[in-house]
Design a protein around this motif. Sequence first.
Motif, short mmCIF file in Angstrom:
data_model
loop_
_atom_site.label_atom_id
_atom_site.label_comp_id
_atom_site.label_asym_id
_atom_site.label_seq_id
_atom_site.Cartn_x
_atom_site.Cartn_y
_atom_site.Cartn_z
N PRO A 26 0.90 -1.12 0.11
CA PRO A 26 0.05 -0.05 0.08
C PRO A 26 0.89 1.23 -0.19
O PRO A 26 1.82 1.35 0.94
CB PRO A 26 -0.80 -0.18 1.46
CG PRO A 26 0.12 -0.97 2.18
CD PRO A 26 1.02 -1.91 1.36
N GLU A 30 -3.57 4.31 1.23
CA GLU A 30 -3.91 3.08 0.90
C GLU A 30 -4.06 2.32 1.78
O GLU A 30 -3.29 2.17 3.02
CB GLU A 30 -3.30 2.79 -0.65
CG GLU A 30 -3.22 3.69 -1.84
CD GLU A 30 -2.49 3.13 -2.83
OE1 GLU A 30 -2.82 3.43 -4.21
OE2 GLU A 30 -1.59 2.30 -2.75
N VAL A 31 -4.78 0.95 1.63
CA VAL A 31 -4.79 -0.04 2.73
C VAL A 31 -4.55 -1.45 1.84
O VAL A 31 -4.98 -1.42 0.49
CB VAL A 31 -5.98 -0.08 3.51
CG1 VAL A 31 -5.91 1.16 4.43
CG2 VAL A 31 -7.22 -0.32 2.55
N ARG A 32 -3.74 -2.29 2.33
CA ARG A 32 -3.98 -3.81 1.58
C ARG A 32 -4.94 -4.79 2.15
O ARG A 32 -5.11 -4.53 3.86
CB ARG A 32 -2.37 -4.41 1.69
CG ARG A 32 -2.61 -5.62 0.74
CD ARG A 32 -1.05 -6.10 0.81
NE ARG A 32 -0.67 -6.69 2.12
CZ ARG A 32 0.69 -6.76 2.86
NH1 ARG A 32 1.69 -6.18 1.89
NH2 ARG A 32 1.08 -7.15 4.04
N LEU A 33 -5.85 -5.05 1.53
CA LEU A 33 -6.81 -6.13 2.04
C LEU A 33 -6.56 -7.38 1.77
O LEU A 33 -6.09 -7.75 0.57
CB LEU A 33 -8.45 -5.71 1.39
CG LEU A 33 -8.75 -4.32 1.33
CD1 LEU A 33 -10.04 -4.37 0.58
CD2 LEU A 33 -8.69 -3.67 2.79
N VAL A 70 -8.55 -5.85 6.62
CA VAL A 70 -7.41 -4.93 6.48
C VAL A 70 -6.07 -5.47 7.05
O VAL A 70 -5.83 -6.12 7.98
CB VAL A 70 -7.60 -3.62 7.18
CG1 VAL A 70 -6.38 -2.71 7.03
CG2 VAL A 70 -8.88 -2.90 6.77
N ASP A 71 -5.40 -5.63 5.91
CA ASP A 71 -4.01 -6.56 6.28
C ASP A 71 -2.68 -5.42 6.43
O ASP A 71 -1.88 -6.06 7.20
CB ASP A 71 -3.75 -7.49 4.80
CG ASP A 71 -2.35 -8.12 5.11
OD1 ASP A 71 -2.42 -9.05 6.04
OD2 ASP A 71 -1.34 -7.84 4.51
N LEU A 73 -1.73 -1.15 6.46
CA LEU A 73 -2.00 0.34 6.32
C LEU A 73 -0.97 1.05 5.64
O LEU A 73 0.44 1.06 6.00
CB LEU A 73 -2.20 1.12 7.72
CG LEU A 73 -3.26 0.48 8.40
CD1 LEU A 73 -3.30 1.09 9.72
CD2 LEU A 73 -4.63 0.41 7.89
N VAL A 77 -2.64 6.82 6.87
CA VAL A 77 -4.22 6.11 6.93
C VAL A 77 -4.59 6.41 8.53
O VAL A 77 -3.97 5.92 9.41
CB VAL A 77 -4.03 4.81 6.30
CG1 VAL A 77 -5.52 4.23 6.54
CG2 VAL A 77 -3.90 4.92 4.75
N LEU A 80 -8.80 3.48 10.33
CA LEU A 80 -8.79 2.11 9.81
C LEU A 80 -7.92 1.29 10.87
O LEU A 80 -6.67 1.78 11.01
CB LEU A 80 -8.71 1.83 8.41
CG LEU A 80 -9.72 2.33 7.38
CD1 LEU A 80 -9.23 2.42 6.17
CD2 LEU A 80 -11.00 1.50 7.71
N VAL A 82 -5.70 -2.76 11.38
CA VAL A 82 -5.25 -4.06 10.80
C VAL A 82 -6.03 -5.10 11.41
O VAL A 82 -6.53 -4.82 12.58
CB VAL A 82 -3.86 -4.49 11.09
CG1 VAL A 82 -3.66 -5.95 10.69
CG2 VAL A 82 -2.77 -3.49 10.03
N ALA A 103 -7.96 4.19 0.80
CA ALA A 103 -8.40 4.08 2.24
C ALA A 103 -9.93 4.82 2.52
O ALA A 103 -10.56 4.50 3.23
CB ALA A 103 -7.43 4.55 3.26
#
Length: 327
Positions: A26, A30-33, A70-71, A73, A77, A80, A82, A103
């Motif tokens: 990310p 952004e975030v990684r899902l 959410v994996d 951040l 961000v 949100l 993890v 995000a």
Amino acid sequence: MHSLSYSRFGKPAEVLQVSDQPQPEPGAGEVRLSMRLSPIHNHDLLTISGQYGYKPELPALSGSEGMGVVDALGEGVEGLAVGQRVAASGLKGAWSNFAIARAASVVPLPDAISDEVGAQLIAMPLSALTLLEFTGIAEGQWLIQNAANGAVAKVVSQLARPRGIHVINLVRRQDAVAELTELGIDNVVATSNDGWKDRVREITAGQPIAVGVDGVGGTASGDLLSLLGEGGQLISFGVMSGQPMQISSGDVIFKQAVVKGFWLAKLMTTMEPERMRRLVSELVTRAASGEMRLQTDGIYTMKDAAAAMTAAAESGRKGKVLLSLQD
């Protein structure tokens, strides 16, 4: 990680393949899902076949919406965490073990919303809600829509009810009437029955129909236009028939009708963040309360992608076909 990708345009069941891809990182904002479930939308199938409003560069990843956890951040961000369960739309490569989302576009899911509902919470329901506002239709007015057993049309009916908007739902098959009735959707008319237009006029008791939403094209467009009142709007939303709209010039002229196109992706480029938050908040609230019901019609693994694409393209489904994205 594993993803569903394609290196040429064509039938999704034939060109999609499971491929190894680097795990994305990310960026700022952004975030990684860690993806769990993702729906197969018509626009996903059209994109893969090269028939949508834009063509991605090849090779391309596939899928545009889903739910996951959410994996990781990205920088900056906030709000949100993890491990948080969320939904997201507008993704590039949703049909993967992991995907990157902005995000600001991620929607936290309350416990009252299941994974299956969360996976399809945004794209089609947001289209339905935005469509209602796009038309400017007011409380007490009538709207008629064809392909009423489609995903967007079902939500249009469910969201119109609390707004006091009356909806007539056209389906092709008589057995689809019971399907919609199970969802609490009324005023369903099968166009396979003789005299179905008279039935529509009977339901409205002679009141004018302000808006027609056309998801079919071809002669069905003209059928809707013929039923609109003076100054009515015909909204082109889809083209299930694969045929150009066939409408009467006389109806356009003498009804002073307006014909418009609706494409959510285009509207979202200019939508104010405050309005987007308001719309999504309503969808979450109505889904959590059960006022808005979203159906599922099968869950497939990535390894069974061909079967999933075939199932998603079949007519007569009651809900969305979903992909399970964890190996």
